[in-house]
Design an enzyme around this catalytic site. Sequence first.
Site, PDB file in Angstrom:
ATOM      1  CG  ASN A 247      -1.850   1.145   1.309  1.00 27.76           C
ATOM      2  OD1 ASN A 247      -1.730   2.101   0.547  1.00 27.76           O
ATOM      3  ND2 ASN A 247      -2.784   1.096   2.227  1.00 27.76           N
TER       4      ASN A 247
ATOM      5  NE  ARG B 160      -5.766   2.485  -0.168  1.00 26.92           N
ATOM      6  CZ  ARG B 160      -5.386   3.685   0.272  1.00 26.92           C
ATOM      7  NH1 ARG B 160      -4.123   3.895   0.625  1.00 26.92           N
ATOM      8  NH2 ARG B 160      -6.250   4.679   0.354  1.00 26.92           N
TER       9      ARG B 160
ATOM     10  CG  HIS C  69     -12.140   5.513   2.748  1.00 26.96           C
ATOM     11  ND1 HIS C  69     -12.662   6.701   3.221  1.00 26.96           N
ATOM     12  CD2 HIS C  69     -10.799   5.565   2.969  1.00 26.96           C
ATOM     13  CE1 HIS C  69     -11.694   7.446   3.718  1.00 26.96           C
ATOM     14  NE2 HIS C  69     -10.553   6.781   3.569  1.00 26.96           N
TER      15      HIS C  69
ATOM     16  NE  ARG D 296      -7.410  14.268   2.513  1.00 25.45           N
ATOM     17  CZ  ARG D 296      -7.569  12.954   2.505  1.00 25.45           C
ATOM     18  NH1 ARG D 296      -8.777  12.431   2.571  1.00 25.45           N
ATOM     19  NH2 ARG D 296      -6.527  12.161   2.412  1.00 25.45           N
TER      20      ARG D 296
ATOM     21  CD  GLU E  96      -8.508   0.187   3.770  1.00 26.61           C
ATOM     22  OE1 GLU E  96      -8.846   0.999   2.918  1.00 26.61           O
ATOM     23  OE2 GLU E  96      -7.791   0.490   4.742  1.00 26.61           O
TER      24      GLU E  96
END
Length: 396
Positions: free
Chosen positions: A9, A88, A177, A237, A382
């Site tokens: 990842n 990923r 996601h 963010r 994940e």
Amino acid sequence: MKDSILVINCGSSSLKFAVLANAGQDTLVEGIADRLGANGSSITFKFEGQKNVIELEDGSHKNAVSHIKNWLSRHPNIESSLAGIGHRVVHGGETFSKSVLINQDVIDGINECAQFAPLHNPAHAKGIEVAFELFPGLPQVAVFDTAFHQTLAPEQYLYPIPMHFYREHHFRKYGFHGTSYRYISQRLEEIASGSDQQGVLVAHLGNGASTCAINKGQSSDTSMGITPLEGLMMGTRSGSLDPSLLSFISKAENISADEALDILNKKSGLLGVSEISNDCRTLEEAMESGDQRAKLALDMFAARTAKHLASVATTLESIDHLVFTGGIGENSSYLRQVICNHLKALNISIDSTLNENAPRGESLNISSKNSNTNVWIIPTNEELMIALDTISLIQH
């Protein structure tokens, strides 16, 4: 027996990895390379309960993957069990609606989507190219964060702007996601049989945060947009706000639109409001010692999460389940409580004792007896999804 998968990842400045065996159930080794591209970069290996940190003189993605390769060479029984590598990838645009075996066309496609994820996709492409160089002959698979949301209807994914922007430039909501949401949907079905035919809301809350409505096993709406900036307030963010603010900020500070956008991506959210940290644990400690800025940041985060859960719920026929996942969703009892307090109008409520005492790392139903909706904490995985996708594509 070749049955283990190396999961990679690649982030813009980090690289997480793990070797999973036994259909993804067993983690043989895992770790992370941090601060890539900056001073003081290092790589950590976790193996048989021991942690080993190695300083990286050359903090490149390539050097990080080389260290993984060297570690595997020193553990030949693990190296010889590798059947493939799963990567990923954050943005697959409209090109990729499911995981794929990687060839040059796929790498080109990932690079084409880089305009929408300039921090992530180039790093993914680099990680893939390096992996092909260092692990020749091993099949590799790309698993896309956006793929799960390719089931959204046009009225959900299109922006109300002139249509030629979509036709010519593919400007639309993509959502992220997705690998986590797909895992949660499958895991929920294991513990709440029939949920794959019901309406499910998921709050994936971490430094990056989003919500998703899953209708009968398929994504029907999500809070993130063309980039991961839309939707919830996050660690750094801003999430959704009046688009005119970009222009106001750039004029007020005498900076370019891109520099203003940088503020919304990297200096806003929990960090910008609290002026302390983007880390939820740090803010909860500060709030407990009486810091009002920390409390305000957390309460704003909770209010916006609840608002976006209610918003995506408009695509469901019923709200049968609400799932909290991600680092914050799984571990912050304070935020789960405040978010559910904001959802009272939807008859969603939790048992505060169950919520406070939820054991880490376990799936648990924390809804109160009079809640219309089952409320769950389910840890996401994940890496497992990436490993399973990789295995299934290699075997076919």
